[in-house]
Design an enzyme around this catalytic site. Structure first.
Site, PDB file in Angstrom:
ATOM      1  N   ASN A  87       0.862  -1.180   0.000  1.00 28.59           N
ATOM      2  CA  ASN A  87       0.000   0.000   0.000  1.00 28.59           C
ATOM      3  C   ASN A  87       0.899   1.230   0.000  1.00 28.59           C
ATOM      4  O   ASN A  87       1.806   1.335   0.824  1.00 28.59           O
ATOM      5  CB  ASN A  87      -0.895  -0.003   1.246  1.00 28.59           C
ATOM      6  CG  ASN A  87      -1.839  -1.191   1.275  1.00 28.59           C
ATOM      7  OD1 ASN A  87      -2.280  -1.663   0.236  1.00 28.59           O
ATOM      8  ND2 ASN A  87      -2.138  -1.690   2.454  1.00 28.59           N
ATOM      9  N   HIS A 100       6.471  -1.372   3.653  1.00 30.76           N
ATOM     10  CA  HIS A 100       6.243  -2.754   4.083  1.00 30.76           C
ATOM     11  C   HIS A 100       5.501  -3.524   3.003  1.00 30.76           C
ATOM     12  O   HIS A 100       4.673  -2.968   2.281  1.00 30.76           O
ATOM     13  CB  HIS A 100       5.487  -2.829   5.412  1.00 30.76           C
ATOM     14  CG  HIS A 100       4.244  -1.989   5.463  1.00 30.76           C
ATOM     15  ND1 HIS A 100       4.283  -0.618   5.663  1.00 30.76           N
ATOM     16  CD2 HIS A 100       2.934  -2.320   5.345  1.00 30.76           C
ATOM     17  CE1 HIS A 100       3.040  -0.146   5.673  1.00 30.76           C
ATOM     18  NE2 HIS A 100       2.205  -1.151   5.464  1.00 30.76           N
TER      19      HIS A 100
HETATM   20  P1  AMP Z   1      -0.753  -0.411   5.877  1.00 33.26           P
HETATM   21  O1  AMP Z   1      -2.203  -0.073   6.025  1.00 33.26           O
HETATM   22  O2  AMP Z   1      -0.393  -0.943   4.538  1.00 33.26           O
HETATM   23  O3  AMP Z   1       0.130   0.746   6.325  1.00 33.26           O
HETATM   24  O4  AMP Z   1      -0.496  -1.631   6.853  1.00 33.26           O
HETATM   25  C1  AMP Z   1      -0.045  -1.494   8.160  1.00 33.26           C
HETATM   26  C2  AMP Z   1      -0.171  -2.847   8.809  1.00 33.26           C
HETATM   27  O5  AMP Z   1       0.574  -2.837  10.005  1.00 33.26           O
HETATM   28  C3  AMP Z   1      -1.614  -3.222   9.181  1.00 33.26           C
HETATM   29  O6  AMP Z   1      -1.952  -4.451   8.539  1.00 33.26           O
HETATM   30  C4  AMP Z   1      -1.546  -3.347  10.709  1.00 33.26           C
HETATM   31  O7  AMP Z   1      -2.390  -4.360  11.205  1.00 33.26           O
HETATM   32  C5  AMP Z   1      -0.077  -3.644  10.942  1.00 33.26           C
HETATM   33  N1  AMP Z   1       0.437  -3.292  12.251  1.00 33.26           N
HETATM   34  C6  AMP Z   1       0.288  -2.122  12.906  1.00 33.26           C
HETATM   35  N2  AMP Z   1       0.929  -2.156  14.089  1.00 33.26           N
HETATM   36  C7  AMP Z   1       1.515  -3.367  14.176  1.00 33.26           C
HETATM   37  C8  AMP Z   1       2.326  -4.026  15.156  1.00 33.26           C
HETATM   38  N3  AMP Z   1       2.669  -3.421  16.299  1.00 33.26           N
HETATM   39  N4  AMP Z   1       2.741  -5.296  14.909  1.00 33.26           N
HETATM   40  C9  AMP Z   1       2.403  -5.910  13.769  1.00 33.26           C
HETATM   41  N5  AMP Z   1       1.647  -5.351  12.800  1.00 33.26           N
HETATM   42  C10 AMP Z   1       1.198  -4.105  13.007  1.00 33.26           C
END
Ligand code: AMP
Length: 114
Positions: A87, A100
């Site tokens: 994303n 990511h």
């Molecule tokens: P995005 O919307 O592409 O920025 O995805 C961010 C992702 O990070 C989401 O799927 C969240 O569930 C994940 N996320 C946020 N905080 C954490 C965390 N502390 N550990 C693991 N995943 C996380």
């Protein structure tokens, strides 16, 4: 990016369920999985989004994809298949400002995405 949650995970300041780590990349389970298997693969280099990549990062991006393949094979879902999603920025639905790669697997995934 000091306060970014993924930077803190890289520095081991907050916990994560890590599935792979090397000098360039960290991979860990997403805290809010959208599929039976949902892993995030991130570069340790501080890059905010895909738009921040430069030609210097070509090897790094290749390494990330090869790491994804390695994880898929070692966790046993390579044959069934999987999806990789990045994303980018607001319209792409990016919430965490550290590049990511979402690795999703464990069920048949629908297309098109929302
Ligand atoms: P995005 O919307 O592409 O920025 O995805 C961010 C992702 O990070 C989401 O799927 C969240 O569930 C994940 N996320 C946020 N905080 C954490 C965390 N502390 N550990 C693991 N995943 C996380």
């Amino acid at each position: 990016m000091e306060n970014c949650i993924f930077t803190k995970i890289i520095r081991k300041e907050i916990p994560a369920k890590i599935v792979h780590e090397d000098d360039q990349v960290l991979a860990f389970h997403d805290i809010k999985p959208q599929a039976p298997i949902h892993i995030l693969v991130i570069p340790k280099k501080e890059l905010v989004s895909l738009e921040d990549l430069t030609s210097e990062d070509q090897m790094l991006v290749g390494h990330i994809y090869m790491t994804i393949q390695k994880i898929a094979r070692s966790m046993g879902f390579a044959e069934a298949g999987y999806r990789v999603v990045v994303n980018c920025r607001d319209d792409g639905g990016q919430e965490v400002p550290h590049l990511h790669f979402h690795l999703l697997a464990g069920r048949g995934l629908k297309w098109p995405p929302g």
